[in-house]
Enzyme design. Structure first.
Site, short mmCIF file in Angstrom:
data_model
loop_
_atom_site.label_atom_id
_atom_site.label_comp_id
_atom_site.label_asym_id
_atom_site.label_seq_id
_atom_site.Cartn_x
_atom_site.Cartn_y
_atom_site.Cartn_z
N SER A 119 14.00 12.93 -10.91
CA SER A 119 15.01 14.12 -10.39
C SER A 119 14.62 15.26 -11.79
CB SER A 119 16.45 13.82 -10.73
OG SER A 119 16.88 12.76 -9.78
N HIS A 140 9.76 14.86 -4.51
CA HIS A 140 11.08 14.55 -5.05
C HIS A 140 12.17 14.79 -3.85
CE1 HIS A 140 15.01 16.35 -7.01
NE2 HIS A 140 15.08 15.21 -6.90
N GLU A 152 11.23 18.45 -2.50
CA GLU A 152 10.55 19.18 -3.57
C GLU A 152 9.11 18.69 -4.16
OE1 GLU A 152 12.91 21.54 -6.96
OE2 GLU A 152 13.63 19.39 -6.80
N ASN A 190 17.71 20.63 -9.36
CA ASN A 190 18.61 20.07 -10.36
C ASN A 190 18.79 20.84 -11.57
OD1 ASN A 190 19.38 17.81 -9.06
ND2 ASN A 190 17.46 16.64 -9.64
C1 LIG Z 1 20.20 14.18 -7.81
C2 LIG Z 1 18.88 14.86 -7.21
O1 LIG Z 1 17.70 14.43 -7.80
C3 LIG Z 1 18.67 15.48 -6.05
C4 LIG Z 1 19.78 15.55 -5.13
O2 LIG Z 1 19.62 14.60 -4.33
S1 LIG Z 1 21.09 16.30 -5.40
C5 LIG Z 1 22.23 15.69 -4.03
C6 LIG Z 1 21.98 16.71 -2.81
N1 LIG Z 1 22.85 16.55 -1.63
C7 LIG Z 1 23.75 17.02 -1.52
O3 LIG Z 1 24.29 17.73 -2.11
C8 LIG Z 1 24.72 16.40 -0.71
C9 LIG Z 1 26.12 16.98 -0.05
N2 LIG Z 1 26.80 16.37 0.74
C10 LIG Z 1 26.73 16.61 2.29
O4 LIG Z 1 25.67 17.44 2.50
C11 LIG Z 1 27.58 15.80 3.09
O5 LIG Z 1 28.70 15.65 2.63
C12 LIG Z 1 26.55 14.50 3.79
C13 LIG Z 1 25.50 15.14 4.43
C14 LIG Z 1 26.57 13.55 2.74
C15 LIG Z 1 27.86 14.10 4.62
O6 LIG Z 1 28.02 14.67 5.75
P1 LIG Z 1 29.74 15.03 6.37
O7 LIG Z 1 29.57 15.80 7.40
O8 LIG Z 1 30.74 15.02 5.37
O9 LIG Z 1 29.80 13.45 6.73
P2 LIG Z 1 29.25 12.65 8.30
O10 LIG Z 1 29.60 13.60 9.36
O11 LIG Z 1 29.82 11.38 8.15
O12 LIG Z 1 27.66 12.93 7.94
C16 LIG Z 1 26.79 13.76 8.63
C17 LIG Z 1 25.72 12.83 8.98
O13 LIG Z 1 25.07 12.48 7.76
C18 LIG Z 1 24.84 10.86 8.22
N3 LIG Z 1 24.89 10.27 6.94
C19 LIG Z 1 26.12 10.42 5.89
N4 LIG Z 1 26.08 9.67 4.89
C20 LIG Z 1 24.70 9.10 4.96
C21 LIG Z 1 23.83 8.48 4.22
N5 LIG Z 1 24.38 7.73 2.98
N6 LIG Z 1 22.74 7.79 4.53
C22 LIG Z 1 22.20 8.23 5.79
N7 LIG Z 1 23.09 8.83 6.82
C23 LIG Z 1 24.22 9.34 6.22
C24 LIG Z 1 25.80 10.83 9.07
O14 LIG Z 1 25.47 9.53 9.73
C25 LIG Z 1 25.81 11.92 9.77
O15 LIG Z 1 24.85 11.61 10.87
P3 LIG Z 1 24.76 12.62 12.29
O16 LIG Z 1 24.85 14.05 11.96
O17 LIG Z 1 23.66 12.03 12.97
O18 LIG Z 1 25.98 12.11 13.02
N1 LIG Z 2 20.71 9.38 -6.92
C1 LIG Z 2 20.24 10.76 -6.25
O1 LIG Z 2 21.10 11.51 -5.80
C2 LIG Z 2 18.71 10.93 -6.55
C3 LIG Z 2 17.96 10.50 -7.42
N2 LIG Z 2 16.74 10.53 -7.68
C4 LIG Z 2 15.81 9.98 -8.45
O2 LIG Z 2 15.46 8.59 -7.87
C5 LIG Z 2 15.28 7.76 -8.80
C6 LIG Z 2 16.22 6.43 -8.28
O3 LIG Z 2 17.45 6.96 -8.39
P1 LIG Z 2 18.41 6.30 -7.44
O4 LIG Z 2 17.85 5.45 -6.22
O5 LIG Z 2 19.96 6.87 -7.55
O6 LIG Z 2 19.01 4.97 -8.75
P2 LIG Z 2 19.58 3.68 -8.30
O7 LIG Z 2 20.38 3.30 -9.66
O8 LIG Z 2 20.40 3.48 -7.13
O9 LIG Z 2 18.26 2.50 -8.03
C7 LIG Z 2 17.35 2.33 -9.13
C8 LIG Z 2 16.47 0.89 -8.83
O10 LIG Z 2 15.35 0.95 -9.38
C9 LIG Z 2 15.35 -0.57 -9.87
N3 LIG Z 2 14.45 -0.86 -10.94
C10 LIG Z 2 14.84 -0.64 -12.16
N4 LIG Z 2 13.64 -0.80 -13.21
C11 LIG Z 2 12.65 -1.10 -12.02
C12 LIG Z 2 11.56 -1.81 -12.19
N5 LIG Z 2 10.82 -1.79 -13.31
N6 LIG Z 2 10.69 -1.96 -11.11
C13 LIG Z 2 11.33 -1.91 -9.94
N7 LIG Z 2 12.46 -1.40 -9.63
C14 LIG Z 2 13.30 -0.90 -10.83
C15 LIG Z 2 17.01 -0.82 -10.22
O11 LIG Z 2 16.92 -2.25 -10.24
P3 LIG Z 2 18.29 -2.81 -11.27
O12 LIG Z 2 19.60 -2.00 -10.86
O13 LIG Z 2 18.13 -4.22 -11.29
O14 LIG Z 2 17.93 -2.13 -12.58
C16 LIG Z 2 17.49 -0.04 -8.88
O15 LIG Z 2 17.62 -1.08 -7.76
C17 LIG Z 2 15.53 8.07 -9.92
O16 LIG Z 2 14.44 8.81 -10.73
C18 LIG Z 2 16.49 9.36 -9.90
O17 LIG Z 2 16.41 10.34 -10.95
C19 LIG Z 2 16.00 11.50 -6.81
C20 LIG Z 2 16.85 12.55 -6.00
C21 LIG Z 2 18.45 12.32 -5.76
#
Ligand SMILES: CC(=O)CC(=O)SCCNC(=O)CCNC(=O)[C@H](O)C(C)(C)COP(=O)(O)OP(=O)(O)OC[C@H]1O[C@@H](n2cnc3c(N)ncnc32)[C@H](O)[C@@H]1OP(=O)(O)O
Ligand SMILES: NC(=O)C1=CN([C@@H]2O[C@H](COP(=O)(O)OP(=O)(O)OC[C@H]3O[C@@H](n4cnc5c(N)ncnc54)[C@H](OP(=O)(O)O)[C@@H]3O)[C@@H](O)[C@H]2O)C=CC1
Length: 291
Positions: A119, A140, A152, A190
């Site tokens: 991320s 990403h 990304e 991010n």
């Molecule tokens: C941290 C990083 O590195 C980068 C990132 O990822 S940052 C995070 C980016 N993500 C976001 O910002 C998500 C923000 N949230 C949302 O967009 C919405 O709340 C959401 C799409 C998660 C859920 O949407 P919602 O309208 O509230 O709920 P809901 O109607 O139940 O779900 C919409 C659809 O998503 C699906 N869905 C929801 N959660 C799901 C999950 N965890 N896995 C798979 N599918 C999922 C549902 O089945 C539904 O599918 P259909 O359109 O086919 O019916």
């Molecule tokens: N969460 C998010 O919304 C997003 C996350 N990411 C990125 O994706 C990556 C994973 O995040 P996320 O899935 O949320 O994290 P989680 O904590 O859900 O999952 C990480 C997994 O990696 C496992 N793990 C740790 N060390 C090892 C290893 N040496 N070999 C194999 N598996 C290992 C962990 O096991 P254990 O639990 O046993 O340690 C765990 O099952 C991170 O780099 C995160 O920044 C990118 C986009 C969105």
């Protein structure tokens, strides 16, 4: 380069989502995790999500069965040796990722493309520790992977054109949209999203609002699908803190200082949905704010 077999390291919430979309797109998937529990949980999640897609008539039962049959799980990293593309999606900690690459590389084909779903961490720095910086890049996905349209793509300083084109072709085959980002801390999404979440935690910390008022303000007042604290819980508070630390260290600007309250939640092991407790408590029937 012809990509057919995709290795995924880390079967957490991102790893299972990546396995899901890759298998549905017809790729053979090798899913690795250190934990057998994580692998079992990941397969359960993928099955549940694909079943829901079948019941909503988004995919056929045959497509689901074929996709599920394309996913193989393994706790042995060297089993990923035949992959054409590897996507590392383990915990957001640089030392963890480096150790994975170090262990994996001796088993890989020379032409295998190596990528990270990080991320925030520098792609150039991760690549420089491998034997193939020109075949290394950031891949990403956004969470939840089966739903979010964006991927990304981040080139390190040495990434070659062929590698970028091969990854872009995979994104196209998934039916998702690629955005190219330069390799600076936390890339595009991010860099913008995480300071907003951190600011929401400061807003809570300073008592400007409580969990409920902050989230409903951003949902109803800015039309965000989730409030920032609900989203932080969804992403994982450990991941949010790790990203803020990369921004703070990498850009050396106090505006990225992680909120002490975010640190406190992580220190408590309250990491959000994945541990059942974060800004909300998920252990009951419906989420209850913890502040
Ligand atoms: C941290 C990083 O590195 C980068 C990132 O990822 S940052 C995070 C980016 N993500 C976001 O910002 C998500 C923000 N949230 C949302 O967009 C919405 O709340 C959401 C799409 C998660 C859920 O949407 P919602 O309208 O509230 O709920 P809901 O109607 O139940 O779900 C919409 C659809 O998503 C699906 N869905 C929801 N959660 C799901 C999950 N965890 N896995 C798979 N599918 C999922 C549902 O089945 C539904 O599918 P259909 O359109 O086919 O019916
Ligand atoms: N969460 C998010 O919304 C997003 C996350 N990411 C990125 O994706 C990556 C994973 O995040 P996320 O899935 O949320 O994290 P989680 O904590 O859900 O999952 C990480 C997994 O990696 C496992 N793990 C740790 N060390 C090892 C290893 N040496 N070999 C194999 N598996 C290992 C962990 O096991 P254990 O639990 O046993 O340690 C765990 O099952 C991170 O780099 C995160 O920044 C990118 C986009 C969105």
């Amino acid at each position: 380069m012809d990509i057919q077999t995709i290795g995924i390291v880390g079967a957490g919430q991102m790893g299972n989502g990546i396995a899901h979309v890759m298998a549905l797109a017809g790729y053979d998937v090798l899913l690795n995790d250190v934990s057998a529990d994580a692998l079992a949980k990941a397969m359960k999640t993928v099955t549940g999500n694909m079943d829901r897609q079948v019941s909503k008539e988004k995919i056929s039962a045959e497509a689901r069965d074929a996709a599920m049959a394309r996913i193989t799980t393994t706790q042995t990293l060297s089993d990923l040796g035949q992959s054409d593309l590897v996507i590392e999606a383990a915990t957001e900690r640089e030392t963890v990722k480096q150790a994975i690459f170090e262990d994996l590389i001796p088993h890989l084909k020379p032409e295998t493309i190596l990528t990270s779903n990080t991320s925030s961490i520098s792609i150039t720095r991760l690549a420089s520790r491998t034997d193939r910086p020109e075949k290394f890049m950031g891949f990403h996905f956004m969470n939840p992977v089966p739903v979010m349209q964006l991927v990304e793509l981040i080139r390190g300083i040495a990434t070659d054109r062929e590698t970028y084109d091969a990854c872009k072709a995979v994104v196209d085959r998934l039916g998702k949209t690629a955005a190219s980002a330069e390799d600076f801390p936390a890339f595009i999404v991010n860099r913008i999203l995480m300071p907003m979440i951190n600011e929401a935690v400061y807003t809570l910390y300073e008592g400007v609002g409580n969990v409920e008022s902050i989230d409903s303000s951003m949902k109803l007042g800015a039309n965000h699908p989730m409030g920032p604290l609900e989203l932080a819980d969804f992403i994982g508070l450990d991941t949010c803190l790790a990203i803020m630390n990369v921004l703070h260290d990498g850009l050396a600007d106090t505006k990225y200082r992680p909120c002490p309250l975010l640190t406190k939640y992580v220190e408590a092991g309250w990491l959000g949905r994945k541990t059942q407790r974060g800004f909300y408590d998920y252990r009951g029937e419906k989420p209850v704010p913890t502040r």
